[in-house]
Design a protein around this motif. Sequence first.
Motif, PDB file in Angstrom:
ATOM      1  N   LEU A 157      53.951  30.449  74.542  1.00  0.00           N
ATOM      2  CA  LEU A 157      54.212  30.620  76.248  1.00  0.00           C
ATOM      3  C   LEU A 157      52.772  31.226  76.620  1.00  0.00           C
ATOM      4  CD1 LEU A 157      57.767  31.508  76.677  1.00  0.00           C
ATOM      5  CD2 LEU A 157      56.739  29.255  77.284  1.00  0.00           C
ATOM      6  N   SER A 158      51.898  31.506  75.762  1.00  0.00           N
ATOM      7  CA  SER A 158      50.537  32.198  76.226  1.00  0.00           C
ATOM      8  C   SER A 158      49.524  31.524  75.927  1.00  0.00           C
ATOM      9  CB  SER A 158      50.630  33.575  75.488  1.00  0.00           C
ATOM     10  OG  SER A 158      51.660  34.503  75.617  1.00  0.00           O
ATOM     11  N   PRO A 159      49.174  30.638  76.856  1.00  0.00           N
ATOM     12  CA  PRO A 159      48.028  29.531  76.872  1.00  0.00           C
ATOM     13  C   PRO A 159      46.561  30.509  76.463  1.00  0.00           C
ATOM     14  CG  PRO A 159      49.213  29.218  78.792  1.00  0.00           C
ATOM     15  CD  PRO A 159      49.421  30.524  78.300  1.00  0.00           C
ATOM     16  N   GLY A 160      45.727  30.045  75.573  1.00  0.00           N
ATOM     17  CA  GLY A 160      44.605  30.779  75.404  1.00  0.00           C
ATOM     18  C   GLY A 160      44.588  31.500  73.998  1.00  0.00           C
ATOM     19  N   MET A 185      41.230  49.183  96.645  1.00  0.00           N
ATOM     20  CA  MET A 185      42.072  48.142  96.531  1.00  0.00           C
ATOM     21  C   MET A 185      42.737  48.079  95.206  1.00  0.00           C
ATOM     22  SD  MET A 185      40.385  44.083  95.900  1.00  0.00           S
ATOM     23  CE  MET A 185      39.794  44.498  94.533  1.00  0.00           C
ATOM     24  N   ASN A 186      44.043  47.653  95.478  1.00  0.00           N
ATOM     25  CA  ASN A 186      44.955  47.729  94.247  1.00  0.00           C
ATOM     26  C   ASN A 186      44.631  46.569  93.285  1.00  0.00           C
ATOM     27  OD1 ASN A 186      46.335  49.850  95.297  1.00  0.00           O
ATOM     28  ND2 ASN A 186      47.919  48.483  96.207  1.00  0.00           N
ATOM     29  N   LYS A 187      44.591  47.200  91.797  1.00  0.00           N
ATOM     30  CA  LYS A 187      44.175  46.282  90.973  1.00  0.00           C
ATOM     31  C   LYS A 187      45.475  45.628  90.358  1.00  0.00           C
ATOM     32  CE  LYS A 187      41.312  45.542  86.827  1.00  0.00           C
ATOM     33  NZ  LYS A 187      40.463  46.064  85.822  1.00  0.00           N
ATOM     34  N   LYS A 188      45.614  44.253  90.109  1.00  0.00           N
ATOM     35  CA  LYS A 188      47.127  43.938  89.765  1.00  0.00           C
ATOM     36  C   LYS A 188      46.685  43.397  88.259  1.00  0.00           C
ATOM     37  CE  LYS A 188      50.954  41.490  91.341  1.00  0.00           C
ATOM     38  NZ  LYS A 188      51.834  41.105  92.407  1.00  0.00           N
ATOM     39  N   TYR A 189      47.731  43.792  87.445  1.00  0.00           N
ATOM     40  CA  TYR A 189      47.536  43.349  86.020  1.00  0.00           C
ATOM     41  C   TYR A 189      48.817  42.364  85.664  1.00  0.00           C
ATOM     42  CZ  TYR A 189      44.701  47.671  85.581  1.00  0.00           C
ATOM     43  OH  TYR A 189      43.698  48.467  85.798  1.00  0.00           O
ATOM     44  N   PHE A 190      48.540  41.683  84.694  1.00  0.00           N
ATOM     45  CA  PHE A 190      49.829  40.605  84.205  1.00  0.00           C
ATOM     46  C   PHE A 190      50.182  40.683  82.788  1.00  0.00           C
ATOM     47  CE2 PHE A 190      46.451  39.243  87.426  1.00  0.00           C
ATOM     48  CZ  PHE A 190      47.416  38.699  88.381  1.00  0.00           C
ATOM     49  N   LEU A 191      51.238  40.331  82.816  1.00  0.00           N
ATOM     50  CA  LEU A 191      52.119  40.262  81.468  1.00  0.00           C
ATOM     51  C   LEU A 191      52.054  38.855  81.114  1.00  0.00           C
ATOM     52  CD1 LEU A 191      54.992  42.640  81.462  1.00  0.00           C
ATOM     53  CD2 LEU A 191      53.219  42.714  79.902  1.00  0.00           C
ATOM     54  N   PRO A 192      51.919  38.601  79.676  1.00  0.00           N
ATOM     55  CA  PRO A 192      52.269  37.259  79.201  1.00  0.00           C
ATOM     56  C   PRO A 192      53.467  36.650  79.672  1.00  0.00           C
ATOM     57  CG  PRO A 192      51.099  38.486  77.470  1.00  0.00           C
ATOM     58  CD  PRO A 192      51.502  39.462  78.687  1.00  0.00           C
ATOM     59  N   LEU A 193      53.846  35.232  79.860  1.00  0.00           N
ATOM     60  CA  LEU A 193      55.158  34.942  80.170  1.00  0.00           C
ATOM     61  C   LEU A 193      56.129  35.401  79.321  1.00  0.00           C
ATOM     62  CD1 LEU A 193      53.661  31.284  81.043  1.00  0.00           C
ATOM     63  CD2 LEU A 193      54.774  32.685  82.658  1.00  0.00           C
ATOM     64  N   GLY A 219      49.372  47.845  84.507  1.00  0.00           N
ATOM     65  CA  GLY A 219      49.808  48.047  85.438  1.00  0.00           C
ATOM     66  C   GLY A 219      51.179  46.973  85.807  1.00  0.00           C
ATOM     67  N   PRO A 220      51.757  46.872  86.879  1.00  0.00           N
ATOM     68  CA  PRO A 220      52.771  46.092  87.055  1.00  0.00           C
ATOM     69  C   PRO A 220      52.643  44.663  86.599  1.00  0.00           C
ATOM     70  CG  PRO A 220      51.952  47.091  89.091  1.00  0.00           C
ATOM     71  CD  PRO A 220      51.039  47.437  88.050  1.00  0.00           C
ATOM     72  N   ALA A 221      53.745  43.940  86.362  1.00  0.00           N
ATOM     73  CA  ALA A 221      53.619  42.725  85.560  1.00  0.00           C
ATOM     74  C   ALA A 221      53.851  41.547  86.617  1.00  0.00           C
ATOM     75  CB  ALA A 221      54.851  42.519  84.616  1.00  0.00           C
ATOM     76  N   ASP A 222      53.229  40.462  86.167  1.00  0.00           N
ATOM     77  CA  ASP A 222      53.103  39.197  86.985  1.00  0.00           C
ATOM     78  C   ASP A 222      53.168  38.191  85.965  1.00  0.00           C
ATOM     79  OD1 ASP A 222      52.426  36.981  88.638  1.00  0.00           O
ATOM     80  OD2 ASP A 222      52.164  38.244  90.331  1.00  0.00           O
ATOM     81  N   PRO A 245      46.916  37.340  80.142  1.00  0.00           N
ATOM     82  CA  PRO A 245      45.659  38.161  79.651  1.00  0.00           C
ATOM     83  C   PRO A 245      45.208  37.712  78.590  1.00  0.00           C
ATOM     84  CG  PRO A 245      47.414  39.612  79.526  1.00  0.00           C
ATOM     85  CD  PRO A 245      48.020  38.358  80.180  1.00  0.00           C
ATOM     86  N   ALA A 246      44.045  37.770  77.981  1.00  0.00           N
ATOM     87  CA  ALA A 246      43.544  37.454  76.662  1.00  0.00           C
ATOM     88  C   ALA A 246      43.767  38.570  75.768  1.00  0.00           C
ATOM     89  CB  ALA A 246      42.202  37.198  76.775  1.00  0.00           C
ATOM     90  N   ARG A 247      44.067  38.331  74.597  1.00  0.00           N
ATOM     91  CA  ARG A 247      44.157  39.275  73.554  1.00  0.00           C
ATOM     92  C   ARG A 247      42.780  40.219  73.070  1.00  0.00           C
ATOM     93  NH1 ARG A 247      46.390  36.742  68.141  1.00  0.00           N
ATOM     94  NH2 ARG A 247      46.667  38.844  67.541  1.00  0.00           N
ATOM     95  N   GLU A 248      42.898  40.934  73.231  1.00  0.00           N
ATOM     96  CA  GLU A 248      41.537  42.085  72.945  1.00  0.00           C
ATOM     97  C   GLU A 248      41.612  42.529  71.619  1.00  0.00           C
ATOM     98  OE1 GLU A 248      39.351  42.272  75.228  1.00  0.00           O
ATOM     99  OE2 GLU A 248      40.290  41.851  77.266  1.00  0.00           O
TER     100      GLU A 248
END
Length: 508
Positions: A498-501, A1-9, A166-169, A174-177
């Motif tokens: 623009l980055s909730p959380g 299964m492809n895992k999808k990653y996200f970029l902050p807005l 990974g690719p942006a959405d 995502p939370a800051r690590e």
Amino acid sequence: MNKKYFLPLAIAAMIGVSSCVKLTEDPRATLTPGNYFNTQSELDGAVTSAFRALAVDGAWGFTSKMTSYFGSDDLTTHPASNKADSREFDRLQGTTTNASMRSEWEGPWNTIYQANNVITNFEKVAATTNEAIQQRTYSGGQAYFLRGLCYFYLVRTFGALPIVTGPADITVTPAREEPAKVYELIIADLKKAAEMLPDKWTGVNVGRPGALAARAVLANVYLTMAGWPLNQNSNYALAATEAKAVMDAGKYDLMADYLDVFKTNNNIESVFGLQYNVGGQLPNRSFGATCIPDDEGGWDDFFPEINYFKDAPVCKRTDQTFHTQIKSNKIGVVRWDDPRTATHHPYYNKFRYGAGDGIVETPTQVVSFNASTNKTTDIVRFAETLLTYAEASAMAANTVSDDAYEALNRVRRRAGLPNIVKGLTAVAFRDSVVNERKYEFAGEFGQRWFDIVRLQLLPKVIARRDPNEFKDLPLNPAAVANPGPKYIAPIPFRDLNLSPGWTQNPTY
């Protein structure tokens, strides 16, 4: 299964900001990734585009790339003029809305985004011969190198970060690590790059990062992890191992003359550098005009603090590093501290020349200078690798080996300084290495600031500041009383908003 990653807005949105830069590479390299890497030439275009995104003026092509590092003693700026963004951090009064700081944030994120596109898709390019497979692998290795390098600068500058691989959405932020998690990714990326790349590129590909460049950066990563904020002393040994591997490869050496490092491109000392080409609409504006005094008609963007200069060792390197006789276009040649000069400061000599396309001058006057040069920005020099090995090996073993002394003394001899006499404790030797780094890398892209951060030297730097250092522009009193939070820059306001959380770094 492809895992999808996200970029902050805001990170995803800023990709569009860079579109004002005229790129000549395949435009598909900047699109949301799909099955568009059909040939090696398209893949090459995507990798080149990732490098270019990092090298532009809005990223690492101008002095704005080090705005938040102006709290260091090797950087200060004009007390007036248009230097407000640098002055903020020079006064330890940096703000979340500082416009120049965006280069420190957006440039690496833009490159990470494009590197992720390559990493996700490079193996989809058809390769039926060993040579084709190798070229495809080299493309992926460069993308891993770039992602690791960019995360390394981001985590040291801003602290906790989102981990995006990974690719942006833009639908999820995502939370800051915490830094420890970010460093895990950096190490994995640089190790992967070292496995996939040739030791060192030559010919038309000179300047691209090879396996030894990845290991040199990795040595610095481990050295940094041994200091604040992680304080993982076990990483000293790992830093020494990586640095020693680069040294033993015999592919790099010190330039015979220190000043030639800053007048030539891709020399024997350059382990990795960003490439520039004025004719190709990719100028480097970190040399030439930017560090030439206002008295000489220059831009006056950065120069050293007074006591930083006064504390420099008496040697050839110091003479080559600093510009102390100001060739004023109004009052003639005067000393740097002449009250008639605009800032009463010395300047940097080594950044005036570009690659032979910076300044034209006589002993008494500046004839002309350029704001845009073809000079490579050396991100890693072999001198850094030698000094990383010297410090890390001593701290790992709690004793100083002959090899560690020799690594330090090679740099000192080139500077025109005598050898450090043997018999120092590991900590005393470490301090000698750090002091050597202080002047070997004077004014160079964050080198001094990152030492100040990892060793938490800011109280000493503040205490040593000359009382006449633009006394009408005092340091932030809260930061003087509690400098700890100023080791980390603020997250830019727009991105935080623009980055909730996300929460802002302390005191900003």
